[in-house]
Design a protein around this motif. Structure first.
Motif, PDB file in Angstrom:
ATOM      1  N   HIS A 158       0.303  15.864  -0.034  1.00 24.24           N
ATOM      2  CA  HIS A 158      -1.074  14.836   0.771  1.00 24.24           C
ATOM      3  C   HIS A 158       0.121  14.210   1.042  1.00 24.24           C
ATOM      4  O   HIS A 158      -0.110  12.622   2.026  1.00 24.24           O
ATOM      5  CB  HIS A 158      -2.027  14.973   0.460  1.00 24.24           C
ATOM      6  N   TYR A 159       0.446  13.449  -0.624  1.00 23.48           N
ATOM      7  CA  TYR A 159       1.211  11.669  -0.486  1.00 23.48           C
ATOM      8  C   TYR A 159       2.090  12.106   0.279  1.00 23.48           C
ATOM      9  O   TYR A 159       2.374  10.729   0.777  1.00 23.48           O
ATOM     10  CB  TYR A 159       0.537  11.507  -1.981  1.00 23.48           C
ATOM     11  N   ASP A 160       2.974  13.386   0.240  1.00 23.14           N
ATOM     12  CA  ASP A 160       4.303  12.991   1.452  1.00 23.14           C
ATOM     13  C   ASP A 160       3.654  13.032   2.335  1.00 23.14           C
ATOM     14  O   ASP A 160       4.660  11.964   3.182  1.00 23.14           O
ATOM     15  CB  ASP A 160       5.022  14.723   1.331  1.00 23.14           C
ATOM     16  N   THR A 161       2.466  13.857   3.097  1.00 20.08           N
ATOM     17  CA  THR A 161       1.875  13.424   4.477  1.00 20.08           C
ATOM     18  C   THR A 161       1.882  11.708   4.500  1.00 20.08           C
ATOM     19  O   THR A 161       2.131  11.102   6.112  1.00 20.08           O
ATOM     20  CB  THR A 161       1.483  13.951   4.910  1.00 20.08           C
ATOM     21  N   GLU A 162       1.050  11.244   4.049  1.00 25.22           N
ATOM     22  CA  GLU A 162       0.263  10.114   4.056  1.00 25.22           C
ATOM     23  C   GLU A 162       1.868   9.602   4.175  1.00 25.22           C
ATOM     24  O   GLU A 162       1.838   8.156   4.307  1.00 25.22           O
ATOM     25  CB  GLU A 162      -0.007   9.588   2.778  1.00 25.22           C
ATOM     26  N   ILE A 163       2.851   9.298   2.469  1.00 26.77           N
ATOM     27  CA  ILE A 163       4.057   8.209   2.775  1.00 26.77           C
ATOM     28  C   ILE A 163       5.102   7.711   4.072  1.00 26.77           C
ATOM     29  O   ILE A 163       5.182   7.764   4.727  1.00 26.77           O
ATOM     30  CB  ILE A 163       4.599   8.957   1.531  1.00 26.77           C
ATOM     31  N   ARG A 164       4.983   9.189   4.657  1.00 32.03           N
ATOM     32  CA  ARG A 164       5.688   9.535   5.993  1.00 32.03           C
ATOM     33  C   ARG A 164       4.967   8.880   7.251  1.00 32.03           C
ATOM     34  O   ARG A 164       5.224   7.644   7.778  1.00 32.03           O
ATOM     35  CB  ARG A 164       5.727  10.645   6.560  1.00 32.03           C
ATOM     36  N   GLY A 165       3.587   9.306   6.941  1.00 32.30           N
ATOM     37  CA  GLY A 165       3.041   7.685   8.141  1.00 32.30           C
ATOM     38  C   GLY A 165       3.130   7.028   7.899  1.00 32.30           C
ATOM     39  O   GLY A 165       2.654   5.999   9.023  1.00 32.30           O
ATOM     40  N   ARG A 180       4.659   4.913   6.428  1.00 25.73           N
ATOM     41  CA  ARG A 180       6.236   4.246   6.460  1.00 25.73           C
ATOM     42  C   ARG A 180       6.442   4.232   8.084  1.00 25.73           C
ATOM     43  O   ARG A 180       7.103   3.269   7.956  1.00 25.73           O
ATOM     44  CB  ARG A 180       7.278   4.801   5.948  1.00 25.73           C
ATOM     45  N   GLU A 181       6.201   5.526   8.677  1.00 30.54           N
ATOM     46  CA  GLU A 181       6.220   5.075   9.924  1.00 30.54           C
ATOM     47  C   GLU A 181       5.897   3.727  10.997  1.00 30.54           C
ATOM     48  O   GLU A 181       6.821   2.796  11.593  1.00 30.54           O
ATOM     49  CB  GLU A 181       5.935   6.559  10.529  1.00 30.54           C
ATOM     50  N   GLN A 182       4.186   3.191  10.253  1.00 31.29           N
ATOM     51  CA  GLN A 182       3.174   2.451  10.727  1.00 31.29           C
ATOM     52  C   GLN A 182       4.065   1.378  10.717  1.00 31.29           C
ATOM     53  O   GLN A 182       4.175   0.797  11.124  1.00 31.29           O
ATOM     54  CB  GLN A 182       1.945   2.437  10.509  1.00 31.29           C
ATOM     55  N   VAL A 183       4.355   0.929   9.114  1.00 32.03           N
ATOM     56  CA  VAL A 183       4.956  -0.426   8.625  1.00 32.03           C
ATOM     57  C   VAL A 183       5.929  -0.472   9.659  1.00 32.03           C
ATOM     58  O   VAL A 183       6.649  -1.516  10.106  1.00 32.03           O
ATOM     59  CB  VAL A 183       5.271   0.293   7.194  1.00 32.03           C
ATOM     60  N   GLY A 184       7.464   1.034   9.698  1.00 30.69           N
ATOM     61  CA  GLY A 184       8.493   0.535  10.090  1.00 30.69           C
ATOM     62  C   GLY A 184       7.900   0.101  11.721  1.00 30.69           C
ATOM     63  O   GLY A 184       9.179  -1.082  12.372  1.00 30.69           O
ATOM     64  N   LEU A 185       6.853   0.871  12.197  1.00 26.77           N
ATOM     65  CA  LEU A 185       6.823   0.110  13.409  1.00 26.77           C
ATOM     66  C   LEU A 185       5.779  -1.467  13.982  1.00 26.77           C
ATOM     67  O   LEU A 185       6.529  -2.027  14.441  1.00 26.77           O
ATOM     68  CB  LEU A 185       5.731   1.435  14.425  1.00 26.77           C
ATOM     69  N   ALA A 186       5.409  -1.501  13.018  1.00 26.62           N
ATOM     70  CA  ALA A 186       4.223  -2.766  13.000  1.00 26.62           C
ATOM     71  C   ALA A 186       5.918  -4.167  12.937  1.00 26.62           C
ATOM     72  O   ALA A 186       5.883  -4.478  13.425  1.00 26.62           O
ATOM     73  CB  ALA A 186       3.512  -2.861  11.838  1.00 26.62           C
ATOM     74  N   ALA A 214       1.083  -1.067   0.202  1.00 25.67           N
ATOM     75  CA  ALA A 214       0.203   0.150   0.041  1.00 25.67           C
ATOM     76  C   ALA A 214       0.924   0.943  -0.420  1.00 25.67           C
ATOM     77  O   ALA A 214       0.758   2.001  -0.640  1.00 25.67           O
ATOM     78  CB  ALA A 214      -0.389   0.020   1.208  1.00 25.67           C
ATOM     79  N   VAL A 215       2.051   1.331   0.850  1.00 25.97           N
ATOM     80  CA  VAL A 215       2.390   2.830   0.900  1.00 25.97           C
ATOM     81  C   VAL A 215       3.132   2.417  -0.551  1.00 25.97           C
ATOM     82  O   VAL A 215       3.876   4.272  -1.008  1.00 25.97           O
ATOM     83  CB  VAL A 215       3.569   2.123   2.418  1.00 25.97           C
ATOM     84  N   ALA A 216       3.738   1.269  -0.972  1.00 23.07           N
ATOM     85  CA  ALA A 216       4.145   1.455  -2.487  1.00 23.07           C
ATOM     86  C   ALA A 216       3.550   2.208  -3.265  1.00 23.07           C
ATOM     87  O   ALA A 216       3.842   2.938  -4.728  1.00 23.07           O
ATOM     88  CB  ALA A 216       5.347   0.060  -2.909  1.00 23.07           C
ATOM     89  N   VAL A 217       2.369   2.129  -3.300  1.00 24.39           N
ATOM     90  CA  VAL A 217       1.241   2.156  -4.685  1.00 24.39           C
ATOM     91  C   VAL A 217       1.444   3.704  -4.040  1.00 24.39           C
ATOM     92  O   VAL A 217       0.926   4.743  -5.064  1.00 24.39           O
ATOM     93  CB  VAL A 217      -0.110   1.308  -4.092  1.00 24.39           C
ATOM     94  N   VAL A 218       1.174   4.211  -2.686  1.00 27.74           N
ATOM     95  CA  VAL A 218       1.024   5.672  -2.411  1.00 27.74           C
ATOM     96  C   VAL A 218       2.285   6.809  -3.245  1.00 27.74           C
ATOM     97  O   VAL A 218       1.982   7.642  -3.645  1.00 27.74           O
ATOM     98  CB  VAL A 218       0.817   5.633  -1.357  1.00 27.74           C
ATOM     99  N   MET A 219       3.206   6.102  -2.984  1.00 26.30           N
ATOM    100  CA  MET A 219       4.220   6.746  -3.157  1.00 26.30           C
ATOM    101  C   MET A 219       4.538   6.398  -4.575  1.00 26.30           C
ATOM    102  O   MET A 219       4.911   7.409  -5.528  1.00 26.30           O
ATOM    103  CB  MET A 219       5.838   5.716  -3.276  1.00 26.30           C
TER     104      MET A 219
END
Length: 225
Positions: free
Chosen positions: A110-117, A119-125, A46-51
Motif C-alpha cells: 500500500h505504501y509503495d503504491t501511495e509513494i509512486r502516486g 511522487r508522480e503528482q509531486v513531479g508534475l506539480a 508528506a511523501v517523505a513521511v510515507v516513505m
C-alpha cells in the motif's frame, strides 16, 4: 425593475472585481506562486513521511522474517529430539508471525503504491510550478518594459525630429560659411596678385594692363583716316 437593478449591481460588482484582478494580476500571480511553492514543499514532506513509514514496515518485515527463520530452525531441532510439545509451540508462534508478516507485506504494498502516486503528482506539480515561474519572469520583464515606456515623454519623438532638423540647418550654415571663407581667400589672393601686377606695369615692367588715354587717342585717329 427591482430585478434589473439587482442584475446591474451584480454586473458592476463583477466588473469591479475583474478590474481589480487585472490591475493587480502580477502581484496576485506572485503570491499564488509562493503559495504553490509552499504547497509543493509540504507535499514533498508528506511523501517523505510515507516513505519513512514504508521503510519502518520493511524493517519490521525483515525482523519477522528473521524470527520465523530462527523458530523454524529450533522447531526442526525439537522434532529431531522428539520434543513435539516444543515443536508445536514453535509452530503456533510461527503461524502468528506469518500472519503478521502478511499484514506487513500488505502495508508495504500500500505504501509503495501511495509513494509512486505521490511522487508522480509531486513531479508534475514541480514541472507546472517551474513553467509558471518562467512565465512570471516573462511577465515581470514585460511589466518593467511597459513601465519604462510609460515614463518616456509624449513629445519625445517629435523633439528628436526637431533636433535633427536644427542640426541639419546648422550643418548647412557651417558649410555655407566655409564656402564663403574659401571664396574670400581666393578673392584676396586674386586681388593681391592683380595689385602687384598693376604696380609693376605702371613702373614700366612688362606690358601695361590697361590702355591709357594716349593709346586710345592714337587708335581713334587711325580709324578716322
Amino acid at each position: 425593475m427591482f430585478k434589473m437593478v439587482t442584475t446591474l449591481m451584480r454586473g458592476r460588482s463583477h466588473d469591479a472585481v475583474e478590474a481589480f484582478a487585472d490591475a493587480n494580476a502580477l502581484s496576485i500571480l506572485r503570491q499564488q506562486l509562493r503559495d504553490a511553492a509552499d504547497g509543493l514543499e509540504k507535499a514533498k514532506r508528506a511523501v517523505a513521511v510515507v516513505m519513512a513509514y514504508a521503510a519502518r514496515e520493511r524493517q519490521t518485515a525483515a525482523r519477522i522474517a528473521g524470527q520465523i527463520g530462527d523458530l523454524e530452525t529450533r522447531a526442526m531441532d525439537a522434532i529431531r529430539q522428539g520434543r513435539d510439545d516444543l515443536a508445536t509451540e514453535a509452530a503456533a508462534a510461527i503461524a502468528e508471525l506469518e500472519a503478521e508478516q502478511a499484514a506487513v507485506a500488505r502495508a508495504i504494498a500500500h505504501y509503495d503504491t501511495e509513494i509512486r502516486g505521490l511522487r508522480e503528482q509531486v513531479g508534475l506539480a514541480g514541472q507546472r510550478l517551474r513553467a509558471l515561474q518562467r512565465g512570471k519572469q516573462i511577465a515581470d520583464a514585460c511589466d518593467r518594459t511597459q513601465k519604462l515606456r510609460g515614463t518616456m515623454p509624449r513629445g519625445f519623438p517629435a523633439s528628436l525630429r526637431e533636433a535633427e532638423e536644427t542640426l541639419e540647418r546648422l550643418r548647412s550654415r557651417q558649410e555655407h560659411a566655409e564656402e564663403v571663407e574659401i571664396a574670400l581667400s581666393d578673392l584676396s589672393v586674386d586681388t593681391s596678385a592683380g595689385a602687384t601686377a598693376a604696380r609693376m606695369a605702371a613702373a614700366g615692367c612688362g606690358a601695361p594692363l590697361r590702355p591709357d588715354a594716349a593709346q586710345v587717342l592714337d587708335r581713334l585717329r587711325a580709324q578716322a583716316h
